[in-house]
Motif scaffolding. Structure first.
Motif, PDB file in Angstrom:
ATOM      1  N   ASP A   6       0.838  -1.206   0.000  1.00 20.58           N
ATOM      2  CA  ASP A   6       0.000   0.000   0.000  1.00 20.58           C
ATOM      3  C   ASP A   6       0.873   1.257   0.000  1.00 20.58           C
ATOM      4  N   ASP A   8       0.735   4.054  -1.364  1.00 19.58           N
ATOM      5  CA  ASP A   8       0.082   5.359  -1.220  1.00 19.58           C
ATOM      6  C   ASP A   8      -0.675   5.498   0.097  1.00 19.58           C
ATOM      7  N   SER A  11      -5.314   2.219   0.830  1.00 17.92           N
ATOM      8  CA  SER A  11      -6.016   0.999   0.446  1.00 17.92           C
ATOM      9  C   SER A  11      -6.719   0.337   1.613  1.00 17.92           C
ATOM     10  N   HIS A  47      -3.596  -9.688 -13.710  1.00 16.34           N
ATOM     11  CA  HIS A  47      -3.386  -8.265 -13.445  1.00 16.34           C
ATOM     12  C   HIS A  47      -3.420  -7.983 -11.940  1.00 16.34           C
ATOM     13  N   LEU A  51      -0.561  -6.159  -9.531  1.00 17.31           N
ATOM     14  CA  LEU A  51      -0.863  -5.032  -8.642  1.00 17.31           C
ATOM     15  C   LEU A  51      -0.531  -5.365  -7.193  1.00 17.31           C
ATOM     16  N   ASP A  56       0.233  -1.369  -5.160  1.00 16.92           N
ATOM     17  CA  ASP A  56      -0.525  -0.171  -5.513  1.00 16.92           C
ATOM     18  C   ASP A  56      -1.613  -0.497  -6.522  1.00 16.92           C
ATOM     19  N   GLY A  57      -2.829  -0.007  -6.277  1.00 17.83           N
ATOM     20  CA  GLY A  57      -3.907  -0.096  -7.243  1.00 17.83           C
ATOM     21  C   GLY A  57      -4.822  -1.299  -7.145  1.00 17.83           C
ATOM     22  N   ASN A  59      -6.904  -2.410  -4.693  1.00 19.21           N
ATOM     23  CA  ASN A  59      -8.235  -2.133  -4.162  1.00 19.21           C
ATOM     24  C   ASN A  59      -9.121  -1.457  -5.219  1.00 19.21           C
ATOM     25  N   SER A  60      -8.576  -0.488  -5.916  1.00 21.34           N
ATOM     26  CA  SER A  60      -9.327   0.206  -6.971  1.00 21.34           C
ATOM     27  C   SER A  60      -9.701  -0.744  -8.099  1.00 21.34           C
ATOM     28  N   PHE A  61      -8.752  -1.587  -8.501  1.00 18.49           N
ATOM     29  CA  PHE A  61      -9.026  -2.542  -9.572  1.00 18.49           C
ATOM     30  C   PHE A  61     -10.152  -3.493  -9.174  1.00 18.49           C
TER      31      PHE A  61
END
Length: 72
Positions: A6, A8, A11, A47, A51, A56-57, A59-61
């Motif tokens: 995480d 950033d 998450s 993918h 990640l 990074d990314g 949770n958004s994905f």
């Protein structure tokens, strides 16, 4: 399970575990969801693995692409 980096610090994911055809994702609330090739598709799982490893990314994905496509 491997701690999710995480990078950033934004998450809801705490940890993950990668298998050949699936990924298990542990969220900060304690829930663990398993996403497989069969439930979410091979491309999505591969993918998600990338990640997860970069930290990074993920949770958004999940929220945008596979939110309800888990096995359990």
């Amino acid at each position: 399970m491997t701690k999710y980096l995480d990078i950033d610090n934004d998450s809801g994911i705490e940890a993950y575990e990668i298998s050949s055809d699936r990924i298990s994702v542990k969220f900060k609330g304690g829930s663990v969801y398993v996403y497989s090739y069969q439930s979410a598709g091979k491309d999505n799982i591969e993918h998600m693995k990338k990640l997860a490893k970069t930290g990074d990314g993920l949770n958004s994905f999940i929220n945008l692409n596979v939110k309800y496509k888990y096995v359990r």
